[in-house]
Write an enzyme that holds these catalytic residues in place. Structure first.
Site, PDB file in Angstrom:
ATOM      1  N   THR A 142     -14.964  -0.786   2.597  1.00 42.76           N
ATOM      2  CA  THR A 142     -14.851  -1.749   3.480  1.00 42.76           C
ATOM      3  C   THR A 142     -13.585  -1.607   4.673  1.00 42.76           C
ATOM      4  OG1 THR A 142     -15.884  -3.243   2.011  1.00 42.76           O
ATOM      5  CG2 THR A 142     -15.047  -4.285   3.934  1.00 42.76           C
TER       6      THR A 142
ATOM      7  N   THR B 114      -2.236  10.882   7.896  1.00 41.42           N
ATOM      8  CA  THR B 114      -2.288  11.631   6.542  1.00 41.42           C
ATOM      9  C   THR B 114      -3.534  11.755   5.976  1.00 41.42           C
ATOM     10  OG1 THR B 114      -0.078  10.734   5.973  1.00 41.42           O
ATOM     11  CG2 THR B 114      -1.342  11.730   4.281  1.00 41.42           C
TER      12      THR B 114
ATOM     13  N   HIS C 176      -0.123   3.484  14.262  1.00 46.28           N
ATOM     14  CA  HIS C 176       1.100   2.770  14.319  1.00 46.28           C
ATOM     15  C   HIS C 176       2.185   3.709  15.172  1.00 46.28           C
ATOM     16  CE1 HIS C 176       3.485   5.299  11.336  1.00 46.28           C
ATOM     17  NE2 HIS C 176       2.437   5.598  10.899  1.00 46.28           N
TER      18      HIS C 176
ATOM     19  N   CYS D 138       9.913  11.054   6.424  1.00 48.75           N
ATOM     20  CA  CYS D 138       9.504  11.185   4.991  1.00 48.75           C
ATOM     21  C   CYS D 138      10.885  11.967   4.538  1.00 48.75           C
ATOM     22  CB  CYS D 138       8.239  11.942   4.791  1.00 48.75           C
ATOM     23  SG  CYS D 138       7.089  11.504   6.047  1.00 48.75           S
TER      24      CYS D 138
END
Ligand SMILES: Cc1ncc(COP(=O)(O)O)c(C=O)c1O
Length: 387
Positions: free
Chosen positions: A240, A76, A204, A328
């Site tokens: 980070t 995304t 993933h 979704c």
């Protein structure tokens, strides 16, 4: 909690099991090696080296230079960032050409940008989900900033002719971004020849952890970062780094490369046995999308006379996980914009289920699937006729 050995997991386009080898490499970075990769001392720089290795592994999977990989939080963010960068380059160019079947990470982002005053064109697809290239080209304007078109569709698995889109973009001197989230790890990818200016990936979907991905940015393409702050990722993505996840992504990419040919043959065989048996056993069942130009792991099926949300409920009771369109959209009654764009009959829209396989699926999963699915469809149809 349902244990993994209790379920039949046929929803690998939604997410995948983390490869144990990836998890093993991640763990020390959540326990012992917690240094900040930007710190100058060795406790930090050793972590930086692990990120560099992950970058090399991801670059090897998609055949590009390691310096062209920017780690992000996933598909995304990568899609949003690529489109935002193109819009920031030139205030005179505020038009996007995308397609009617993109994942919501592009589709809804473009709808949002349209509300903000951007012009957006959605190129259409035919009844088999194939991109209408002529329509895409006809939508290009002098003020077009970018073409954003996916490599492979998450719902139908249909593969887009990215080389041809790239050729149009080159000819018209336009940026081309491709959402490679479902393609990377499933198809051979070669970005080195400058196919696209940018390409999104997500760990993933290829047996890496969630919440990490990458944006390939061609080294000759200008890029305006979305996240501003520190100089991480060569000043292209501040913040980070999610070190353990990046390390896991790297290992998952390496595993995907090792398994590539064998994996797609095996997974395709599982998918085909499942699909052919269902089609033979269940009357009025149909494949959605171009069966020839499809990801080897995806089977989008429609069953007339059923509602997919009711089917999902009964399948869930039998511990079978699959989806009704993209993850979704599951849970909402609105049929998927992808199948709608294919102009399928209302009945096929309402009764669609997506099954998607991975290398962790077994013949036993297929056996159970072809026992459960026809049973559930028959039950739903009998309930309809008795009401
Ligand atoms: C084609 C496609 N693009 C983008 C995404 C979003 O990726 P992420 O979940 O990493 O944000 C997905 C996830 O389903 C996808 O299938």
């Amino acid at each position: 909690m349902l244990a993994p050995d209790q379920i039949i997991y046929l929803d690998n386009n939604a997410t995948t099991q983390v490869d144990p080898a990836a998890l093993e490499e991640m763990l020390p970075f959540l326990t012992s090696y917690y240094g900040n990769p930007s710190s100058g001392y060795r406790f930090g720089s050793q972590v930086r080296k692990a990120i560099d290795l992950a970058r090399e592994r991801v670059a090897a999977l998609v055949r590009c230079e390691p310096s062209e990989i920017v780690f992000t939080s996933g598909g995304t963010e990568s899609n949003n960032a690529a489109v935002n960068s193109a819009l920031q380059r030139d205030p005179e160019r505020q038009h996007i050409v995308t397609t009617a079947v993109e994942h919501s990470a592009t589709y809804r982002h473009c709808q949002y940008l349209a509300k903000q005053g951007c012009a957006v064109s959605f190129a259409s697809v035919d009844g088999e989900g194939n991109l209408d290239l002529d329509h895409l080209e006809a939508e290009l304007r002098p003020e077009t900033a970018i073409i954003s078109g996916m490599w492979a569709n998450n719902e139908t698995g249909v593969i887009f002719p990215v080389e041809k889109i790239a050729e149009i973009a080159r000819r018209r001197r336009l940026l081309f971004h491709t959402d490679g989230v479902q393609a990377v790890g499933k198809l051979p990818i070669r970005l080195a020849d400058g196919l696209a200016n940018s390409c999104s990936m997500s760990a993933h979907k290829l047996h890496g952890p969630k919440g990490v991905g990458a944006l390939y940015i061609n080294r000759r393409s200008a890029y305006r970062p979305s996240l501003i702050g520190g100089n991480q990722e060569n000043a292209r993505r501040a913040g980070t780094e999610n070190v353990a996840a990046i390390v896991g992504f790297g290992k998952a990419a390496e595993r995907a490369m090792e398994m590539a040919g064998q994996e797609s043959t095996n997974v395709r065989a599982l998918r085909d046995r499942f699909e052919n048996t269902i089609l033979a056993q269940v009357p009025s069942s149909f494949v959605n999308g171009n069966r020839a130009a499809r990801l080897p792991n995806t089977s989008s099926l429609s069953f007339s006379g059923i509602e997919s949300d009711a089917a999902l409920m009964l399948l869930d009771r039998r511990n079978l996980c699959c989806s009704a369109g993209s993850a979704c959209l599951s849970g909402s009654l609105e049929p998927s914009h992808v199948l709608r764009a294919m102009d399928l009959a209302e009945e096929r829209l309402r009764g669609s289920l997506r099954f998607s396989f991975s290398r962790f699926n077994t013949e036993a999963d297929v056996d159970q699937g072809i026992e459960i699915v026809p049973h559930v469809i028959a039950k739903l149809r009998s309930m309809q006729t008795t009401v």
